[in-house]
Scaffold this motif. Structure first.
Motif, PDB file in Angstrom:
ATOM      1  N   LEU A 151       0.870  -1.184   0.000  1.00  0.00           N
ATOM      2  CA  LEU A 151       0.000   0.000   0.000  1.00  0.00           C
ATOM      3  C   LEU A 151       0.906   1.232   0.000  1.00  0.00           C
ATOM      4  O   LEU A 151       1.897   1.284   0.714  1.00  0.00           O
ATOM      5  N   GLY A 152       0.547   2.252  -0.775  1.00  0.00           N
ATOM      6  CA  GLY A 152       1.407   3.415  -0.929  1.00  0.00           C
ATOM      7  C   GLY A 152       2.283   3.235  -2.157  1.00  0.00           C
ATOM      8  O   GLY A 152       2.065   2.321  -2.974  1.00  0.00           O
ATOM      9  N   SER A 153       3.297   4.075  -2.318  1.00  0.00           N
ATOM     10  CA  SER A 153       4.191   3.975  -3.473  1.00  0.00           C
ATOM     11  C   SER A 153       5.467   4.764  -3.235  1.00  0.00           C
ATOM     12  O   SER A 153       5.479   5.712  -2.442  1.00  0.00           O
ATOM     13  N   TYR A 154       6.519   4.373  -3.942  1.00  0.00           N
ATOM     14  CA  TYR A 154       7.781   5.108  -3.855  1.00  0.00           C
ATOM     15  C   TYR A 154       8.004   6.009  -5.080  1.00  0.00           C
ATOM     16  O   TYR A 154       8.974   6.751  -5.129  1.00  0.00           O
ATOM     17  N   VAL A 155       7.095   5.969  -6.068  1.00  0.00           N
ATOM     18  CA  VAL A 155       7.379   6.621  -7.355  1.00  0.00           C
ATOM     19  C   VAL A 155       7.244   8.144  -7.339  1.00  0.00           C
ATOM     20  O   VAL A 155       7.847   8.827  -8.172  1.00  0.00           O
ATOM     21  N   HIS A 156       6.455   8.687  -6.415  1.00  0.00           N
ATOM     22  CA  HIS A 156       6.318  10.147  -6.276  1.00  0.00           C
ATOM     23  C   HIS A 156       6.221  10.488  -4.794  1.00  0.00           C
ATOM     24  O   HIS A 156       5.645   9.731  -4.006  1.00  0.00           O
ATOM     25  N   TRP A 157       6.721  11.665  -4.427  1.00  0.00           N
ATOM     26  CA  TRP A 157       6.740  12.066  -3.017  1.00  0.00           C
ATOM     27  C   TRP A 157       5.353  12.117  -2.400  1.00  0.00           C
ATOM     28  O   TRP A 157       5.165  11.791  -1.230  1.00  0.00           O
ATOM     29  N   ASP A 158       4.353  12.531  -3.177  1.00  0.00           N
ATOM     30  CA  ASP A 158       3.013  12.700  -2.604  1.00  0.00           C
ATOM     31  C   ASP A 158       2.191  11.415  -2.610  1.00  0.00           C
ATOM     32  O   ASP A 158       1.014  11.429  -2.268  1.00  0.00           O
ATOM     33  N   ARG A 159       2.820  10.299  -2.982  1.00  0.00           N
ATOM     34  CA  ARG A 159       2.138   9.009  -2.904  1.00  0.00           C
ATOM     35  C   ARG A 159       2.740   8.115  -1.825  1.00  0.00           C
ATOM     36  O   ARG A 159       2.294   6.994  -1.619  1.00  0.00           O
ATOM     37  N   LYS A 160       3.771   8.604  -1.149  1.00  0.00           N
ATOM     38  CA  LYS A 160       4.390   7.827  -0.070  1.00  0.00           C
ATOM     39  C   LYS A 160       3.436   7.740   1.121  1.00  0.00           C
ATOM     40  O   LYS A 160       2.936   8.759   1.608  1.00  0.00           O
ATOM     41  N   LEU A 161       3.192   6.535   1.573  1.00  0.00           N
ATOM     42  CA  LEU A 161       2.191   6.319   2.615  1.00  0.00           C
ATOM     43  C   LEU A 161       2.601   6.925   3.945  1.00  0.00           C
ATOM     44  O   LEU A 161       1.747   7.438   4.688  1.00  0.00           O
ATOM     45  N   ASP A 162       3.912   6.896   4.257  1.00  0.00           N
ATOM     46  CA  ASP A 162       4.325   7.506   5.528  1.00  0.00           C
ATOM     47  C   ASP A 162       4.042   9.008   5.533  1.00  0.00           C
ATOM     48  O   ASP A 162       3.624   9.567   6.544  1.00  0.00           O
ATOM     49  N   GLY A 163       4.232   9.669   4.388  1.00  0.00           N
ATOM     50  CA  GLY A 163       3.931  11.097   4.293  1.00  0.00           C
ATOM     51  C   GLY A 163       2.444  11.378   4.421  1.00  0.00           C
ATOM     52  O   GLY A 163       2.027  12.336   5.083  1.00  0.00           O
ATOM     53  N   LEU A 164       1.615  10.533   3.798  1.00  0.00           N
ATOM     54  CA  LEU A 164       0.162  10.711   3.867  1.00  0.00           C
ATOM     55  C   LEU A 164      -0.351  10.498   5.287  1.00  0.00           C
ATOM     56  O   LEU A 164      -1.215  11.242   5.770  1.00  0.00           O
ATOM     57  N   LEU A 165       0.189   9.490   5.951  1.00  0.00           N
ATOM     58  CA  LEU A 165      -0.231   9.213   7.326  1.00  0.00           C
ATOM     59  C   LEU A 165       0.217  10.324   8.276  1.00  0.00           C
ATOM     60  O   LEU A 165      -0.537  10.739   9.166  1.00  0.00           O
ATOM     61  N   ALA A 166       1.449  10.792   8.089  1.00  0.00           N
ATOM     62  CA  ALA A 166       1.954  11.867   8.949  1.00  0.00           C
ATOM     63  C   ALA A 166       1.104  13.118   8.794  1.00  0.00           C
ATOM     64  O   ALA A 166       0.774  13.787   9.780  1.00  0.00           O
ATOM     65  N   GLN A 167       0.739  13.460   7.563  1.00  0.00           N
ATOM     66  CA  GLN A 167      -0.095  14.648   7.328  1.00  0.00           C
ATOM     67  C   GLN A 167      -1.468  14.485   7.971  1.00  0.00           C
ATOM     68  O   GLN A 167      -1.996  15.420   8.582  1.00  0.00           O
ATOM     69  N   ALA A 168      -2.036  13.284   7.862  1.00  0.00           N
ATOM     70  CA  ALA A 168      -3.365  13.032   8.418  1.00  0.00           C
ATOM     71  C   ALA A 168      -3.383  13.206   9.930  1.00  0.00           C
ATOM     72  O   ALA A 168      -4.319  13.780  10.500  1.00  0.00           O
ATOM     73  N   VAL A 169      -2.350  12.719  10.597  1.00  0.00           N
ATOM     74  CA  VAL A 169      -2.286  12.837  12.059  1.00  0.00           C
ATOM     75  C   VAL A 169      -1.857  14.244  12.461  1.00  0.00           C
ATOM     76  O   VAL A 169      -2.386  14.824  13.415  1.00  0.00           O
ATOM     77  N   MET A 170      -0.910  14.812  11.728  1.00  0.00           N
ATOM     78  CA  MET A 170      -0.379  16.134  12.066  1.00  0.00           C
ATOM     79  C   MET A 170      -1.452  17.214  12.003  1.00  0.00           C
ATOM     80  O   MET A 170      -1.395  18.205  12.744  1.00  0.00           O
ATOM     81  N   SER A 171      -2.430  17.046  11.135  1.00  0.00           N
ATOM     82  CA  SER A 171      -3.448  18.083  10.953  1.00  0.00           C
ATOM     83  C   SER A 171      -4.579  18.024  11.975  1.00  0.00           C
ATOM     84  O   SER A 171      -5.524  18.813  11.917  1.00  0.00           O
ATOM     85  N   ILE A 172      -4.490  17.092  12.930  1.00  0.00           N
ATOM     86  CA  ILE A 172      -5.460  17.075  14.039  1.00  0.00           C
ATOM     87  C   ILE A 172      -5.152  18.265  14.944  1.00  0.00           C
ATOM     88  O   ILE A 172      -3.986  18.528  15.242  1.00  0.00           O
ATOM     89  N   PRO A 173      -6.167  19.015  15.388  1.00  0.00           N
ATOM     90  CA  PRO A 173      -5.902  20.152  16.276  1.00  0.00           C
ATOM     91  C   PRO A 173      -5.040  19.760  17.472  1.00  0.00           C
ATOM     92  O   PRO A 173      -5.260  18.716  18.094  1.00  0.00           O
ATOM     93  N   ALA A 174      -4.019  20.560  17.753  1.00  0.00           N
ATOM     94  CA  ALA A 174      -3.123  20.426  18.913  1.00  0.00           C
ATOM     95  C   ALA A 174      -1.981  19.424  18.720  1.00  0.00           C
ATOM     96  O   ALA A 174      -1.145  19.280  19.605  1.00  0.00           O
TER      97      ALA A 174
END
Length: 389
Positions: free
Chosen positions: A238-261
């Protein structure tokens, strides 16, 4: 590649309701209001929560997209009514009001404020949207909207569960009180955490955390902390290494980081990776027959932006809630005078709730990636694709 599982939410903290529209869910999945409500109750729990939790007792209503308990393939609409709206009908009125009416003006003024709260969206939001009444910023920037996000996440979890993919969250730190994680039995940690007032699997540490919260409350202060989200039984790739915006670790980090506080997100070993040599950091690979396995999981289940077959492990750090009974110094935007911050009903500690929100955010990202890889228009079609992996 755009998202398959897409959603939008609307609503304010003291408005009529919180709503979500979810698109991209194939037909045939069982979706239960009861299961969503269980997750909403988990979000509202936790030692250190404020009075708002006793007012709301959130429940969801599925408005469309589900018939006889199963998805039809159409967009799903969810609604959570704000019970507290009964006390806010005039201050949060959607239609025009008569500002020449002294009584109307008085009631609205009671709920309006111009004293910026440090740590909140008040100041930047007022400048960005040219708003004079900071109530307009507070209502949407409030963490109250995470209730509907948990409902969306619960739908995502019900989809993943069809394929044996499950997850949970637990608290590992409140203030300076940390739990010593020696236990690697995720089933035991989950069971014990769900029974804890602070979602902490260790009873002794839970009591110390409660003492810290009581002390902060007595001082009119607040506490933050750290939690962990774990999802297992994920397919490789799941995810991909071919483009920066498809990397699953980046997507998960953004999803959690954008929670208030939330102020920091870690995957696997996280910040501890800085202290580990390569020989200790990287998870060696072993084989038994044709079964690939690891003895460690410092990578947190992700390598090269993709799932590697191990459990995904994500930590989130939540700052102390910035709304305090002992207010901080600030500025009144009405006349730019020095003053004390506005106080709005709040929690002393909401780390357990934040953990549940993060669990939902992670599930949303995972179900989107899952549907991208194994997608189809119905559960039957997806199961066929999944079984051929």
């Amino acid at each position: 590649m755009g998202s398959v599982f897409r959603f939008l939410t609307s609503g304010e903290s003291h408005g009529k309701s919180l709503n979500a529209i979810i698109e991209g869910i194939p037909a045939g999945f069982k979706i239960s209001e009861e299961e969503i409500n269980k997750d909403l109750k988990r979000r509202q729990g936790g030692y250190g929560r404020g009075l708002r939790m006793s007012i709301e007792q959130d429940t969801v209503e599925i408005k469309s997209g589900v018939r006889f308990g199963k998805t039809t393939g159409a967009p799903i609409c969810l609604e959570i009514k704000n019970k507290d709206f009964e006390n806010w009908k005039l201050p949060m009125c959607n239609s025009e009001v008569d500002f020449n009416d002294v009584e109307v003006l008085r009631k609205i003024a009671e709920k309006s404020f111009t004293k910026v709260r440090p740590g909140h969206a008040d100041y930047a939001g007022s400048v960005k949207y040219n708003l004079e009444d900071l109530r307009d910023v507070l209502e949407r920037s409030s963490a109250r909207k995470t209730a509907i996000e948990v409902a969306v996440g619960s739908v995502a979890k019900q989809i993943l569960k069809e394929f044996g993919i499950t997850g949970f969250s637990h608290v590992i730190q409140i203030g300076d009180v940390k739990v010593d994680i020696k236990e690697d039995n995720y089933t035991l940690i989950k069971e014990c955490s769900e029974k804890s007032e602070l979602r902490c699997f260790d009873k002794y540490t839970t009591e110390k955390m409660k003492d810290a919260i009581d002390d902060a409350k007595q001082r009119g202060d607040t506490l933050g902390g750290k939690f962990e989200v774990i999802f297992g039984n994920l397919p490789v790739g799941l995810g991909s290494y071919v483009h920066w915006d498809r990397k699953l670790d980046g997507l998960l980090a953004q999803a959690v980081m954008s929670i208030p506080a939330i102020k920091a997100v870690e995957i696997g070993a996280g910040v501890e990776a800085a202290t580990l040599s390569g020989s200790k950091m990287h998870d060696e690979i072993f084989v038994e027959g044709k079964q690939i396995y690891r003895k460690t999981n410092n990578a947190g289940g992700l390598e090269g932006g993709m799932t590697n077959g191990e459990s995904i492990v994500i930590k989130g750090t939540m700052k102390a809630i910035p709304t305090m009974r002992t207010p901080l110094s600030t500025v009144d935007l009405l006349d730019y005078s020095q003053t004390q911050a506005h106080f709005e009903r709040s929690d002393t500690c909401a780390v357990p709730a934040c953990a549940v929100v993060a669990e939902s955010r992670v599930a949303i990202v995972l179900v989107d990636e899952f549907l991208k890889k194994f997608g189809g228009d119905s559960l039957k079609e997806i199961k066929h694709n999944y079984e051929r992996k």
